[in-house]
Design a protein around this motif. Sequence first.
Motif, PDB file in Angstrom:
ATOM      1  N   SER A 152       0.825  -1.210   0.000  1.00 42.64           N
ATOM      2  CA  SER A 152       0.000   0.000   0.000  1.00 42.64           C
ATOM      3  C   SER A 152       0.862   1.264   0.000  1.00 42.64           C
ATOM      4  CB  SER A 152      -0.926  -0.011   1.224  1.00 42.64           C
ATOM      5  OG  SER A 152      -1.685   1.162   1.276  1.00 42.64           O
ATOM      6  N   LEU A 153       1.882   1.269   0.835  1.00 40.13           N
ATOM      7  CA  LEU A 153       2.795   2.416   0.881  1.00 40.13           C
ATOM      8  C   LEU A 153       3.570   2.559  -0.429  1.00 40.13           C
ATOM      9  CD1 LEU A 153       4.223   2.124   4.495  1.00 40.13           C
ATOM     10  CD2 LEU A 153       2.748   3.926   3.602  1.00 40.13           C
ATOM     11  N   ALA A 154       4.049   1.441  -0.943  1.00 34.48           N
ATOM     12  CA  ALA A 154       4.809   1.467  -2.198  1.00 34.48           C
ATOM     13  C   ALA A 154       3.939   1.994  -3.340  1.00 34.48           C
ATOM     14  CB  ALA A 154       5.337   0.077  -2.520  1.00 34.48           C
ATOM     15  N   ALA A 173      -0.192   1.751 -11.471  1.00 34.46           N
ATOM     16  CA  ALA A 173       0.602   1.619 -10.239  1.00 34.46           C
ATOM     17  C   ALA A 173      -0.289   1.702  -9.010  1.00 34.46           C
ATOM     18  CB  ALA A 173       1.690   2.691 -10.192  1.00 34.46           C
ATOM     19  N   ALA A 174      -1.269   2.584  -9.055  1.00 35.51           N
ATOM     20  CA  ALA A 174      -2.175   2.744  -7.914  1.00 35.51           C
ATOM     21  C   ALA A 174      -2.997   1.482  -7.656  1.00 35.51           C
ATOM     22  CB  ALA A 174      -3.103   3.933  -8.141  1.00 35.51           C
ATOM     23  N   ASP A 227       6.240  -6.873  -7.551  1.00 38.13           N
ATOM     24  CA  ASP A 227       6.916  -7.096  -8.833  1.00 38.13           C
ATOM     25  C   ASP A 227       6.260  -6.295  -9.946  1.00 38.13           C
ATOM     26  OD1 ASP A 227       8.801  -8.813  -7.763  1.00 38.13           O
ATOM     27  OD2 ASP A 227       7.627 -10.614  -8.187  1.00 38.13           O
ATOM     28  N   THR A 228       4.946  -6.294  -9.985  1.00 40.82           N
ATOM     29  CA  THR A 228       4.222  -5.509 -10.987  1.00 40.82           C
ATOM     30  C   THR A 228       4.509  -4.033 -10.793  1.00 40.82           C
ATOM     31  OG1 THR A 228       2.462  -7.155 -11.115  1.00 40.82           O
ATOM     32  CG2 THR A 228       1.923  -4.927 -11.866  1.00 40.82           C
ATOM     33  N   LEU A 229       4.498  -3.597  -9.569  1.00 41.34           N
ATOM     34  CA  LEU A 229       4.751  -2.197  -9.261  1.00 41.34           C
ATOM     35  C   LEU A 229       6.152  -1.778  -9.699  1.00 41.34           C
ATOM     36  CD1 LEU A 229       3.430   0.261  -7.975  1.00 41.34           C
ATOM     37  CD2 LEU A 229       4.292  -0.516  -5.768  1.00 41.34           C
ATOM     38  N   LEU A 230       7.138  -2.632  -9.461  1.00 41.05           N
ATOM     39  CA  LEU A 230       8.505  -2.326  -9.881  1.00 41.05           C
ATOM     40  C   LEU A 230       8.608  -2.232 -11.403  1.00 41.05           C
ATOM     41  CD1 LEU A 230      10.575  -4.511  -7.401  1.00 41.05           C
ATOM     42  CD2 LEU A 230      10.405  -2.018  -7.462  1.00 41.05           C
TER      43      LEU A 230
END
Length: 69
Positions: A5-7, A44-45, A51-54
């Motif tokens: 959540s923070l990332a 991203a949200a 991994d997807t976020l990166l």
Amino acid sequence: GRSLSLARAFITAKIANSRTFLRRNLGVDEPGLMLELAQLGERAAAAESLDTLLGLEGNAARLYFENFS
């Protein structure tokens, strides 16, 4: 859960800031680029894994840095 959540929040804000910086400070106003960055921010949200976020962050960074000489 909490770290994801923070990332998400950090990466979403980072991508939004990249759009603003390109538009305001570098005078880049390419609608396709701005749309693509906005879509990456939305994805991203809603990312369901780190991994997807990166990967989304990496794609946004590539687009961002391509606009520097």
